[in-house]
Scaffold this active site. Structure first.
Site, PDB file in Angstrom:
ATOM      1  N   THR A   1       0.820  -1.209   0.071  1.00  0.00           N
ATOM      2  CA  THR A   1       0.058  -0.155  -0.013  1.00  0.00           C
ATOM      3  C   THR A   1       0.837   1.259   0.015  1.00  0.00           C
ATOM      4  O   THR A   1       0.559   2.213  -0.728  1.00  0.00           O
ATOM      5  CB  THR A   1      -1.084  -0.257   1.218  1.00  0.00           C
ATOM      6  OG1 THR A   1      -2.007  -0.975   1.175  1.00  0.00           O
ATOM      7  CG2 THR A   1      -1.776   1.208   1.416  1.00  0.00           C
TER       8      THR A   1
ATOM      9  N   ASN B   1      -6.167  -9.681  -7.131  1.00  0.00           N
ATOM     10  CA  ASN B   1      -6.215 -10.085  -5.696  1.00  0.00           C
ATOM     11  C   ASN B   1      -7.484 -10.813  -5.470  1.00  0.00           C
ATOM     12  O   ASN B   1      -7.607 -11.429  -4.350  1.00  0.00           O
ATOM     13  CB  ASN B   1      -6.007  -9.252  -4.614  1.00  0.00           C
ATOM     14  CG  ASN B   1      -6.819  -7.998  -4.494  1.00  0.00           C
ATOM     15  OD1 ASN B   1      -6.847  -7.109  -5.846  1.00  0.00           O
ATOM     16  ND2 ASN B   1      -7.612  -7.554  -3.756  1.00  0.00           N
TER      17      ASN B   1
ATOM     18  N   SER C   1       4.839  -6.924  -1.898  1.00  0.00           N
ATOM     19  CA  SER C   1       4.895  -7.001  -0.394  1.00  0.00           C
ATOM     20  C   SER C   1       5.236  -8.315  -0.022  1.00  0.00           C
ATOM     21  O   SER C   1       5.518  -9.506  -0.661  1.00  0.00           O
ATOM     22  CB  SER C   1       3.574  -6.779   0.155  1.00  0.00           C
ATOM     23  OG  SER C   1       3.571  -6.808   1.580  1.00  0.00           O
TER      24      SER C   1
ATOM     25  N   HIS D   1       4.627 -10.209   2.667  1.00  0.00           N
ATOM     26  CA  HIS D   1       3.429 -11.096   3.318  1.00  0.00           C
ATOM     27  C   HIS D   1       2.730 -12.041   2.524  1.00  0.00           C
ATOM     28  O   HIS D   1       1.990 -12.653   2.726  1.00  0.00           O
ATOM     29  CB  HIS D   1       2.942 -10.320   4.428  1.00  0.00           C
ATOM     30  CG  HIS D   1       1.724  -9.465   3.990  1.00  0.00           C
ATOM     31  ND1 HIS D   1       0.358  -9.736   4.140  1.00  0.00           N
ATOM     32  CD2 HIS D   1       1.595  -8.531   3.216  1.00  0.00           C
ATOM     33  CE1 HIS D   1      -0.373  -8.935   3.472  1.00  0.00           C
ATOM     34  NE2 HIS D   1       0.394  -7.992   2.962  1.00  0.00           N
TER      35      HIS D   1
ATOM     36  N   CYS E   1      -8.552  -6.575   1.870  1.00  0.00           N
ATOM     37  CA  CYS E   1      -8.375  -4.983   2.425  1.00  0.00           C
ATOM     38  C   CYS E   1      -9.766  -4.364   2.256  1.00  0.00           C
ATOM     39  O   CYS E   1      -9.758  -3.473   2.853  1.00  0.00           O
ATOM     40  CB  CYS E   1      -7.415  -4.446   1.247  1.00  0.00           C
ATOM     41  SG  CYS E   1      -5.829  -5.199   1.103  1.00  0.00           S
TER      42      CYS E   1
END
Length: 385
Positions: A75, A154, A202, A204, A330
């Protein structure tokens, strides 16, 4: 549960993955032994580890180490890449192009830029979630500053024709921002070959720690300038001030190393599990629907479905020991229907009943079969099978 089946089965790896033990082990010394921060002997170990991780990440995506900026996650990388570039607008170009199904972080940036006077063009997608390259060619022009299209969605796992998008951008002098967050490890990424100028990712999502990610910023050729969102000590070439998260960065580097060594094999296994889950559910449940996900342009871990007469929330409540999502993580706190499925033209019952499964290398055949049985059983209480 069946003998040997864990009490909790986690199938939400598009939201976040379990940290690999090798990754955790690599991080621990930087909490307790190599914790110093500064330009002195005690801090050199940390500095060296950061640069080694930078090299690992850069090599993995076909970039140069100087082109990788470490951040707190995707983000922040999205914000720095899009808003930072737009704030440093090198020309009078005022159009930015994206798609209706982009990640919420990208769409939020578009709202900010729209309020700042930028013209934002939202590309439509087909029933599989793919943009039309001909539409992109029609709307892109010498007024286009930036095109922002993710590689893999996603929510529905749809993969976009990124290389072709990059080529279209190059022809008109527009820059190309690409969110790589969901693809590292299973989809080959070469930022030069794909004509990508800015890219977010990212840790994770790839069995690394939360709270760390990165931004690729092209420096070859026409160097891209960004306005930093954070100012202070001038870390990361002045683009991201603040004390570096050394343990996290080391973990990201190790996660990338593990992907280099095992990623291809892991994702073959993951796809087998996904296909098994899909085939068993579709063979047993009448009226079940696959959302998006074209067969040849699809994330191997993703399964987004809707089952008639039972909502996603109802199924989650009925199966408390099976962890999955009703939409993207999210936006899961929102009661609004998925903007991705809405863009696909999904019917109301699909919007209400959609489920997203994200399979990881830690899942097993036994878990998949147990989940299948449980979903079929609960669905069977609501519809005729």
């Amino acid at each position: 549960m069946k003998k040997g089946t864990p009490e909790t089965i986690y199938l939400d790896s598009h939201a976040s993955t379990r940290v690999d033990q090798a990754v955790l082990k690599s991080m621990l010394p930087y909490f307790t032994q190599h914790y110093a921060n500064g330009n002195h002997k005690a801090g050199w170990k940390s500095n060296t580890a950061v640069e080694e991780a930078r090299f690992q990440v850069a090599s993995f995506i076909g970039a140069r180490p100087s082109e990788v900026i470490f951040t707190s996650g995707a983000t922040e990388s999205v914000n720095l890449g899009i808003l930072g570039f737009a704030d440093e607008r090198p020309t009078k170009r005022n159009q930015i192009i994206t798609q209706q199904t982009e990640h919420s972080a990208v769409l939020a940036c578009m709202k900010v830029l729209q309020q700042s006077g930028y013209q934002i063009t939202f590309l439509e997608v087909d029933v599989d979630g793919r943009i039309d390259l001909e539409e992109l060619k029609e709307v892109v022009s010498d007024k286009t500053l930036l095109v922002a299209i993710m590689l893999a969605n996603n929510e529905i796992g749809t993969v976009q024709p990124v290389k072709a998008i990059g080529e279209i951008c190059r022809k008109v002098g527009a820059k190309f921002f690409c969110d790589l967050t969901q693809v590292l490890g299973w989809h080959r990424v070469d930022v030069d070959e794909m004509n990508i100028d800015l890219a977010a990712f990212s840790a994770h999502k790839v069995y690394g720690p939360r709270g760390v990610g990165g931004l690729f910023v092209r420096r070859k050729g026409a160097k891209i300038k960004l306005r930093p969102l954070l100012v202070g000590g001038g870390q990361e070439n002045g683009l991201r001030s603040g004390t570096l998260n050394v343990p996290g960065i080391v973990g990201l580097g190790k996660a990338i190393e593990r992907l280099t060594e095992h990623g291809a094999t892991d994702f073959q296994y993951i796809q087998m599990l996904r296909d098994r889950l899909q085939e068993q559910l579709f063979a047993a449940i009448k009226g079940i629907k696959l959302n998006g996900c074209p067969p040849t342009h699809r994330h191997p871990a993703n399964l987004n479905i809707a089952i008639p007469k039972i909502s996603g929330e109802q199924l989650i409540g009925a199966l408390p020991n099976i962890i999955f999502s009703t939409g993207s993580a999210c936006t899961s706190a929102s009661v609004k229907p998925s903007h991705v499925l809405t863009a696909l033209g999904a019917e109301d019952w699909v919007l209400k009943n959609a489920l997203r499964f994200g399979i990881s290398k830690y899942n097993t055949i036994e878990e998949i079969d147990f989940v299948t049985d449980q979903i079929i059983q609960k669905a069977g209480q609501c519809i005729h099978i």
